[in-house]
Design a protein around this motif. Structure first.
Motif, PDB file in Angstrom:
ATOM      1  N   UNK A 196     -18.485   3.996  13.738  1.00 18.30           N
ATOM      2  CA  UNK A 196     -17.847   2.896  14.475  1.00 18.30           C
ATOM      3  C   UNK A 196     -18.440   1.552  14.062  1.00 18.30           C
ATOM      4  N   UNK A 197     -19.726   1.544  13.790  1.00 19.26           N
ATOM      5  CA  UNK A 197     -20.389   0.306  13.365  1.00 19.26           C
ATOM      6  C   UNK A 197     -19.816  -0.180  12.030  1.00 19.26           C
ATOM      7  N   UNK A 198     -19.657   0.749  11.080  1.00 18.82           N
ATOM      8  CA  UNK A 198     -19.079   0.373   9.784  1.00 18.82           C
ATOM      9  C   UNK A 198     -17.637  -0.083   9.953  1.00 18.82           C
ATOM     10  N   UNK A 199     -16.885   0.597  10.776  1.00 19.20           N
ATOM     11  CA  UNK A 199     -15.493   0.207  11.028  1.00 19.20           C
ATOM     12  C   UNK A 199     -15.434  -1.206  11.598  1.00 19.20           C
ATOM     13  N   UNK A 200     -16.302  -1.483  12.550  1.00 17.77           N
ATOM     14  CA  UNK A 200     -16.320  -2.815  13.157  1.00 17.77           C
ATOM     15  C   UNK A 200     -16.677  -3.875  12.121  1.00 17.77           C
ATOM     16  N   UNK A 201     -17.621  -3.551  11.242  1.00 13.20           N
ATOM     17  CA  UNK A 201     -18.032  -4.499  10.200  1.00 13.20           C
ATOM     18  C   UNK A 201     -16.896  -4.771   9.229  1.00 13.20           C
ATOM     19  N   UNK A 202     -16.227  -3.713   8.777  1.00 14.88           N
ATOM     20  CA  UNK A 202     -15.112  -3.879   7.839  1.00 14.88           C
ATOM     21  C   UNK A 202     -13.970  -4.643   8.498  1.00 14.88           C
ATOM     22  N   UNK A 203     -13.688  -4.333   9.736  1.00 13.65           N
ATOM     23  CA  UNK A 203     -12.629  -5.030  10.463  1.00 13.65           C
ATOM     24  C   UNK A 203     -12.947  -6.515  10.595  1.00 13.65           C
ATOM     25  N   UNK A 204     -14.193  -6.826  10.942  1.00 10.99           N
ATOM     26  CA  UNK A 204     -14.611  -8.221  11.074  1.00 10.99           C
ATOM     27  C   UNK A 204     -14.500  -8.947   9.734  1.00 10.99           C
ATOM     28  N   UNK A 205     -14.984  -8.310   8.670  1.00 14.54           N
ATOM     29  CA  UNK A 205     -14.902  -8.934   7.342  1.00 14.54           C
ATOM     30  C   UNK A 205     -13.451  -9.170   6.925  1.00 14.54           C
ATOM     31  N   UNK A 206     -12.606  -8.194   7.163  1.00 15.45           N
ATOM     32  CA  UNK A 206     -11.187  -8.341   6.807  1.00 15.45           C
ATOM     33  C   UNK A 206     -10.555  -9.498   7.576  1.00 15.45           C
ATOM     34  N   UNK A 214      -7.420 -10.747   5.254  1.00 13.61           N
ATOM     35  CA  UNK A 214      -6.853  -9.699   4.430  1.00 13.61           C
ATOM     36  C   UNK A 214      -6.870  -8.386   5.209  1.00 13.61           C
ATOM     37  N   UNK A 215      -6.215  -7.387   4.662  1.00 10.83           N
ATOM     38  CA  UNK A 215      -6.184  -6.091   5.328  1.00 10.83           C
ATOM     39  C   UNK A 215      -7.516  -5.367   5.122  1.00 10.83           C
ATOM     40  N   UNK A 216      -7.744  -4.354   5.934  1.00 12.26           N
ATOM     41  CA  UNK A 216      -8.942  -3.533   5.757  1.00 12.26           C
ATOM     42  C   UNK A 216      -8.898  -2.880   4.375  1.00 12.26           C
ATOM     43  N   UNK A 217      -7.730  -2.408   3.953  1.00 11.12           N
ATOM     44  CA  UNK A 217      -7.586  -1.799   2.633  1.00 11.12           C
ATOM     45  C   UNK A 217      -8.008  -2.771   1.532  1.00 11.12           C
ATOM     46  N   UNK A 218      -7.578  -4.021   1.626  1.00 13.70           N
ATOM     47  CA  UNK A 218      -7.961  -5.016   0.624  1.00 13.70           C
ATOM     48  C   UNK A 218      -9.467  -5.257   0.635  1.00 13.70           C
ATOM     49  N   UNK A 219     -10.048  -5.327   1.814  1.00 12.79           N
ATOM     50  CA  UNK A 219     -11.484  -5.557   1.922  1.00 12.79           C
ATOM     51  C   UNK A 219     -12.270  -4.398   1.319  1.00 12.79           C
ATOM     52  N   UNK A 220     -11.875  -3.181   1.635  1.00 15.14           N
ATOM     53  CA  UNK A 220     -12.562  -2.008   1.085  1.00 15.14           C
ATOM     54  C   UNK A 220     -12.375  -1.952  -0.435  1.00 15.14           C
ATOM     55  N   UNK A 267       0.856  -1.162   0.000  1.00 14.97           N
ATOM     56  CA  UNK A 267       0.000   0.000   0.000  1.00 14.97           C
ATOM     57  C   UNK A 267       0.904   1.226   0.000  1.00 14.97           C
ATOM     58  N   UNK A 268       0.656   2.135  -0.937  1.00 15.39           N
ATOM     59  CA  UNK A 268       1.453   3.347  -1.063  1.00 15.39           C
ATOM     60  C   UNK A 268       1.014   4.400  -0.067  1.00 15.39           C
ATOM     61  N   UNK A 269       0.690   5.563  -0.589  1.00 16.24           N
ATOM     62  CA  UNK A 269       0.231   6.645   0.261  1.00 16.24           C
ATOM     63  C   UNK A 269      -1.127   6.279   0.869  1.00 16.24           C
ATOM     64  N   UNK A 270      -1.379   6.825   2.033  1.00 21.35           N
ATOM     65  CA  UNK A 270      -2.653   6.555   2.697  1.00 21.35           C
ATOM     66  C   UNK A 270      -3.325   7.865   3.078  1.00 21.35           C
ATOM     67  N   UNK A 271      -4.602   7.752   3.412  1.00 19.78           N
ATOM     68  CA  UNK A 271      -5.370   8.888   3.898  1.00 19.78           C
ATOM     69  C   UNK A 271      -6.378   8.364   4.911  1.00 19.78           C
ATOM     70  N   UNK A 272      -7.077   9.251   5.529  1.00 23.80           N
ATOM     71  CA  UNK A 272      -8.067   8.875   6.527  1.00 23.80           C
ATOM     72  C   UNK A 272      -9.451   9.235   6.016  1.00 23.80           C
ATOM     73  N   UNK A 273     -10.399   8.336   6.213  1.00 24.43           N
ATOM     74  CA  UNK A 273     -11.792   8.644   5.911  1.00 24.43           C
ATOM     75  C   UNK A 273     -12.604   8.448   7.177  1.00 24.43           C
ATOM     76  N   UNK A 274     -13.654   9.235   7.318  1.00 27.81           N
ATOM     77  CA  UNK A 274     -14.498   9.119   8.495  1.00 27.81           C
ATOM     78  C   UNK A 274     -15.639   8.154   8.195  1.00 27.81           C
ATOM     79  N   UNK A 275     -15.760   7.135   9.033  1.00 24.60           N
ATOM     80  CA  UNK A 275     -16.857   6.179   8.940  1.00 24.60           C
ATOM     81  C   UNK A 275     -17.375   5.952  10.360  1.00 24.60           C
TER      82      UNK A 275
END
Length: 65
Positions: free
Chosen positions: A11-21, A26-32, A1-9
């Motif tokens: 907490x529920x969405x973050x938890x869902x993405x983290x669980x799916x990853x 895989x990483x959260x970046x890969x899942x997204x 992963x090259x450069x990164x940035x922050x997006x606001x989501x």
């Protein structure tokens, strides 16, 4: 992963993405990235499922030779 940035989501969405990853090993970046690709593919599929216009039908039926 090259450069990164922050997006606001939420907490529920973050938890869902983290669980799916985690489930997908895989990483959260890969899942997204996969989710974004799936949304784009879904959009293309909807476009392809629409009826052809008369012009599109004529173009597809045209003699290529």
């Amino acid at each position: 992963m090259g450069e990164t940035t922050t997006i606001r989501i939420s907490r529920k969405t973050h938890a869902t993405v983290t669980r799916l990853a985690t489930e997908r090993h895989e990483t959260i970046d890969e899942t997204v990235s996969r989710a974004i690709r799936a949304l784009r593919q879904d959009s293309m599929a909807r476009d392809l499922a629409t009826e052809l216009t008369d012009d599109e039908t004529a173009w597809l039926d045209a003699d290529a030779g």
